[in-house]
Scaffold this motif. Sequence first.
Motif, short mmCIF file in Angstrom:
data_model
loop_
_atom_site.label_atom_id
_atom_site.label_comp_id
_atom_site.label_asym_id
_atom_site.label_seq_id
_atom_site.Cartn_x
_atom_site.Cartn_y
_atom_site.Cartn_z
N ARG B 132 15.04 2.00 -14.09
CA ARG B 132 16.15 2.58 -13.31
C ARG B 132 15.61 3.26 -12.05
NH1 ARG B 132 18.46 3.83 -18.27
NH2 ARG B 132 17.55 5.92 -18.33
N ARG B 133 14.55 4.02 -12.20
CA ARG B 133 13.97 4.69 -11.04
C ARG B 133 13.44 3.67 -10.03
NH1 ARG B 133 14.35 8.04 -7.30
NH2 ARG B 133 12.40 8.55 -6.27
N LEU B 134 12.80 2.61 -10.51
CA LEU B 134 12.26 1.58 -9.61
C LEU B 134 13.39 0.90 -8.84
CD1 LEU B 134 9.48 -0.14 -11.76
CD2 LEU B 134 9.20 1.46 -9.85
N ALA B 138 13.53 0.66 -4.85
CA ALA B 138 13.56 -0.67 -4.22
C ALA B 138 14.82 -0.81 -3.35
CB ALA B 138 13.52 -1.76 -5.29
N GLU B 139 15.91 -0.27 -3.85
CA GLU B 139 17.16 -0.21 -3.08
C GLU B 139 16.92 0.47 -1.73
OE1 GLU B 139 20.34 -1.69 -2.94
OE2 GLU B 139 19.43 -2.14 -4.87
N LEU B 170 13.35 -5.85 -11.85
CA LEU B 170 13.49 -5.52 -10.44
C LEU B 170 13.95 -6.72 -9.62
CD1 LEU B 170 10.46 -3.35 -9.33
CD2 LEU B 170 12.88 -2.87 -8.95
N ALA B 171 13.32 -7.86 -9.88
CA ALA B 171 13.61 -9.05 -9.07
C ALA B 171 15.04 -9.50 -9.29
CB ALA B 171 12.63 -10.17 -9.41
N ARG B 172 15.56 -9.21 -10.47
CA ARG B 172 16.91 -9.65 -10.81
C ARG B 172 17.95 -9.05 -9.89
NH1 ARG B 172 17.53 -8.49 -16.69
NH2 ARG B 172 16.40 -10.41 -17.08
N CYS B 173 17.74 -7.77 -9.48
CA CYS B 173 18.80 -7.13 -8.69
C CYS B 173 18.41 -6.95 -7.23
CB CYS B 173 19.21 -5.81 -9.33
SG CYS B 173 17.89 -4.64 -9.48
N GLN B 174 17.39 -7.67 -6.79
CA GLN B 174 17.03 -7.66 -5.37
C GLN B 174 17.26 -9.06 -4.84
OE1 GLN B 174 15.71 -5.29 -3.21
NE2 GLN B 174 16.38 -3.84 -4.76
N THR B 175 17.77 -9.15 -3.64
CA THR B 175 18.03 -10.49 -3.10
C THR B 175 16.74 -11.09 -2.54
OG1 THR B 175 18.82 -9.33 -1.16
CG2 THR B 175 20.48 -10.24 -2.63
N ALA B 176 16.07 -10.37 -1.63
CA ALA B 176 14.86 -10.90 -1.02
C ALA B 176 13.68 -10.14 -1.57
CB ALA B 176 14.92 -10.76 0.49
#
Lengths: 257, 257
Positions: B132-134, B138-139, B170-176
Amino acid sequence: VRIDVFFGPSTLTPVDVQERVVVVIDVFRASTTITVAIANGARRVIPYDSAEAAIAAAKTLASEGIVLAGERRMFRIDGFDLGNSPAEFTAQMVRGKSVILTTTNGTGALVAAAGAREVLVGAFVNFSAVLRRLRVVAEEGADVSIVCAGRDRQFSLEDAVCAGGFVRGLARCQTAVELNDAALAARRLQRSYRHEVGRLRADAGHGRALTAAGFGGDLTLCTTLDAYPVVPVYAERQVTRQPATLDPTPPPRARSR
Amino acid sequence: VRIDVFFGPSTLTPVDVQERVVVVIDVFRASTTITVAIANGARRVIPYDSAEAAIAAAKTLASEGIVLAGERRMFRIDGFDLGNSPAEFTAQMVRGKSVILTTTNGTGALVAAAGAREVLVGAFVNFSAVLRRLRVVAEEGADVSIVCAGRDRQFSLEDAVCAGGFVRGLARCQTAVELNDAALAARRLQRSYRHEVGRLRADAGHGRALTAAGFGGDLTLCTTLDAYPVVPVYAERQVTRQPATLDPTPPPRARSR
């Protein structure tokens, strides 16, 4: 029998190579290049750490027919005959000659393996030939260390997947085998990539960098299984072809491009 | 956003931590132990490289209530209050105290992360809390480096699988997102172990060694997902709990055994 994988030569200690058979892997591109050169009839490949040492060696050995090859940041070193693209090492170019080679990652891994019982150069292009040799030595009770050259001291995916193939092929025909964590991981990675080795060209960071630099064609060759079925052996600071008594496979013809 | 994994602190360079958020993972057992101590109310955990430095610190800080803990070759150091078994770090033992901890592998990884924007201690027991913190950082655009402590400078399977979980999450909820080779490999390993994390106890070399030394119970705790949902933060040479404003989860009760 122990089968250990090392994801970079820097994690290797002398005890990891002593009395063992070591396979050095640098899929993109040194171990592929060495294999192609040997398959195409090079008398030997002599690896050097530095461009300066390679040039000095080229002068010393000039009388016997040499090819001076190597890269820095992927590109051919100025004034060298060849870079590190395996397809350049045609029979016409290398047959009967000594190839003097300096590359960024592969050379260090070979040097780190010094002191082993036997050092082989492994890649996808000679995978089954090297595996056959490994099975023989494991049969004889030798422990095996598989050393990934990696890239700039970092883990590299294509070397790990190739290493995992050797682990899988060896563990399959041994009853009692001990694997270190990296060998277990490499085997699982190989399984995960087994139907898509070509995908390593785009997944691996080194693959993407080579493609961006215009060496995409090299990657196709580097991921072609068993295209050059020879076993290059590193001993006394040079790589030569495994003696014919141990290697019944004739060199492939018309493979040079 | 870049997400890089490092399979050992020795492959880390300053540029890999600067301005990044770093997660340090030593599943068996330091990062689990630190998490349990913090979850059970330790005021702080102060890691030391050497037993000598830990003993010196214990003398200096004696007046404020300390617990001296640490292992060498897996066993509690002579004269220390505790070893490195997470279950020993009960609320009764650590609440309100400074825990001085020296371990073989985990401490070095924390020190290697010095200079980062933020350093978190991650394990299976606090996996979702750290993730959650990561996601928040990353956001905000911060790059993430995930550092596996490894074992005696070697790759360790349990740390890699835990790292792969963070990469996947992390990769799941980041686009790039850009991943290095080790991050790609860790993600595939995590996928391969996702239904059998407990199997790491027997597969990983460190797990087998701990079981053989009588610490099998520790491994069960170390592979229990989200048992201690806190986010330990390493800063100014000590690990403390992430401020409550950032961490709404109350500490678990009656978890100490």
